[in-house]
Design a protein around this motif. Structure first.
Motif, mmCIF file in Angstrom:
data_model
loop_
_atom_site.group_PDB
_atom_site.id
_atom_site.type_symbol
_atom_site.label_atom_id
_atom_site.label_comp_id
_atom_site.label_asym_id
_atom_site.label_seq_id
_atom_site.Cartn_x
_atom_site.Cartn_y
_atom_site.Cartn_z
ATOM 1 N N THR A 194 0.828 -1.212 0.000
ATOM 2 C CA THR A 194 0.000 0.000 0.000
ATOM 3 C C THR A 194 0.860 1.258 0.000
ATOM 4 O O THR A 194 0.343 2.353 -0.188
ATOM 5 N N ARG A 207 -9.803 -5.419 -5.648
ATOM 6 C CA ARG A 207 -9.868 -5.917 -4.286
ATOM 7 C C ARG A 207 -11.151 -6.735 -4.116
ATOM 8 O O ARG A 207 -12.113 -6.564 -4.867
ATOM 9 N N GLY A 221 -4.974 0.462 3.506
ATOM 10 C CA GLY A 221 -5.743 -0.497 4.275
ATOM 11 C C GLY A 221 -5.511 -1.926 3.847
ATOM 12 O O GLY A 221 -5.824 -2.860 4.582
ATOM 13 N N GLY A 222 -4.969 -2.104 2.651
ATOM 14 C CA GLY A 222 -4.658 -3.451 2.184
ATOM 15 C C GLY A 222 -5.887 -4.286 1.922
ATOM 16 O O GLY A 222 -6.960 -3.775 1.600
ATOM 17 N N GLY A 223 -5.756 -5.599 2.063
ATOM 18 C CA GLY A 223 -6.857 -6.523 1.782
ATOM 19 C C GLY A 223 -6.418 -7.597 0.807
ATOM 20 O O GLY A 223 -5.247 -7.686 0.414
ATOM 21 N N GLN A 224 -7.372 -8.429 0.416
ATOM 22 C CA GLN A 224 -7.113 -9.466 -0.572
ATOM 23 C C GLN A 224 -7.488 -8.951 -1.961
ATOM 24 O O GLN A 224 -8.585 -8.413 -2.144
ATOM 25 N N TYR A 225 -6.605 -9.164 -2.911
ATOM 26 C CA TYR A 225 -6.824 -8.722 -4.284
ATOM 27 C C TYR A 225 -6.943 -9.935 -5.203
ATOM 28 O O TYR A 225 -6.208 -10.912 -5.058
ATOM 29 N N TYR A 240 -7.750 -4.009 7.106
ATOM 30 C CA TYR A 240 -8.705 -4.061 6.005
ATOM 31 C C TYR A 240 -10.118 -3.800 6.514
ATOM 32 O O TYR A 240 -10.623 -4.517 7.379
ATOM 33 N N ARG A 241 -10.747 -2.784 5.971
ATOM 34 C CA ARG A 241 -12.146 -2.472 6.260
ATOM 35 C C ARG A 241 -12.915 -2.531 4.944
ATOM 36 O O ARG A 241 -12.916 -1.574 4.173
ATOM 37 N N PRO A 242 -13.578 -3.648 4.670
ATOM 38 C CA PRO A 242 -14.273 -3.798 3.387
ATOM 39 C C PRO A 242 -15.329 -2.717 3.170
ATOM 40 O O PRO A 242 -15.975 -2.258 4.111
#
Length: 348
Positions: A100, A135, A163-167, A194-196
């Motif tokens: 990020t 994402r 915040g990142g997350g799965q991509y 990560y906050r979807p």
């Protein structure tokens, strides 16, 4: 206003991904487990056909092709992008994850049935390979075109949202010797808290960088739909759209929940003597099931590529009982749509 993504909606609890080492162990354990199942002895999942680019240029392809029989001799019909491997071809990521903070040099290769990296491709829409990244909550859309080295390794700089997350990373390509395009997909993590984001409410208009795009048409589960997108700037129709990748517009559709992938293209082509350069761009497509979908229209004008984003539902729109208080499906301006080039949008 927001509506849930339906079955498979994302957990809204913040998720701390932590160090790459732990995240990668989980991600690649699941990913390569799936890849082993799909890339091993022929079976329903391994042999199923999935959608890719439409090479005809008139009406776009559907969601997939019937593949090997499943139990009871029923054909398997999978949308594109749900598999790591298909027909002996495998998407092999060489990069651990995304950052990020700065662009990461995302590297990968396509391994062929002979176990060697693929180095010969058939161009579809002026490129050997199209890379789509989004994402898991359907934000951070990017459509880029990596560079291929002589040894078959592809690379391109990519940066994840804060915040990142799965991509989900989709490789859309046609290897030489195959009569159709393939779309393979794999998940990559980006460390962060990560906050979807909830799926935006259905909308008929999207604003981006001073442009307004209107969407007409309906998605119908299992049936062909005609979608027309009309581009305006400062209230005036844009009648001089510029060719981009051999078309006046490109439309990517992702299904909420599992991110099933469709890559569709408009009627006609620049210079064919019948296709006007705007303001309307018409597409024909079909979706595999009822539910929510996110649509991303790429178009080029004044030398720059922009993306307009929409939410549509195929089949019945969720009832008020299925929605958070105060949420009403309807028209509106898509939040987050913007010009390519930032962390959430990309084009090359």
């Amino acid at each position: 206003m927001r509506v849930p993504a339906g079955p498979g909606a994302f957990d809204r609890t913040p998720v701390r991904l932590g160090a790459f080492a732990v995240g990668l162990a989980l991600v690649f354990g699941a990913t390569w487990g799936l890849g082993g199942a799909l890339g091993g002895p022929p079976g329903p999942a391994a042999e199923a056909r999935s959608g890719g680019h439409d090479d005809g240029g008139e009406a776009a392809h559907g969601t997939g092709h019937s593949g090997a029989p499943a139990a009871g001799d029923q054909p398997v019909d999978l949308p594109g992008g749900l598999q790591l491997a298909q027909d002996g071809y495998r998407l092999e990521p060489l990069t651990a994850g995304l950052s990020t903070d700065h662009p990461t040099d995302l590297r990968f290769r396509i391994v062929g049935p002979d176990g060697a990296p693929v180095t010969r491709y058939v161009e579809t829409h002026e490129k050997e390979l199209h890379l789509i990244v989004a994402r898991r909550d359907l934000t951070g859309f990017q459509h880029v075109h990596p560079t291929r080295a002589a040894d078959g390794t592809w690379s391109t700089p990519l940066r994840a949202l804060a915040g990142g997350g799965q991509y989900r990373v989709f490789a859309d390509f046609r290897p030489a010797g195959l009569d159709r395009a393939l779309t393979l997909g794999v998940d990559l993590p980006a460390a962060g808290t990560y906050r979807p984001v909830e799926l935006p409410a259905p909308t008929r208009t999207a604003g981006v960088d001073g442009y307004t795009v209107r969407l007409d048409g309906e998605l119908r589960p299992g049936a062909e739909a005609r979608l027309t997108l009309t581009v305006e700037r400062d209230g005036r129709p844009v009648t001089d759209l510029e060719p981009y990748l051999g078309a006046y517009g490109h439309l990517v559709v992702l299904r909420a929940g599992d991110l099933a992938y469709l890559h569709v293209h408009p009627d006609g082509a620049p210079g064919d003597g019948r296709t006007a350069p705007g303001p309307a761009i018409t597409f024909h497509t079909s979706v595999p099931s009822a539910g929510g979908y996110r649509l991303y229209l790429d178009f080029q004008h004044a030398g720059r590529v922009r993306t307009a984003e929409f939410t549509m539902f195929a089949g019945a729109v969720p009832t008020p009982a299925d929605q958070p208080a105060g949420t009403t499906p309807g028209a509106g301006t898509t939040p987050g749509a913007g010009e390519h080039g930032g962390p959430g949008h990309g084009h090359d």
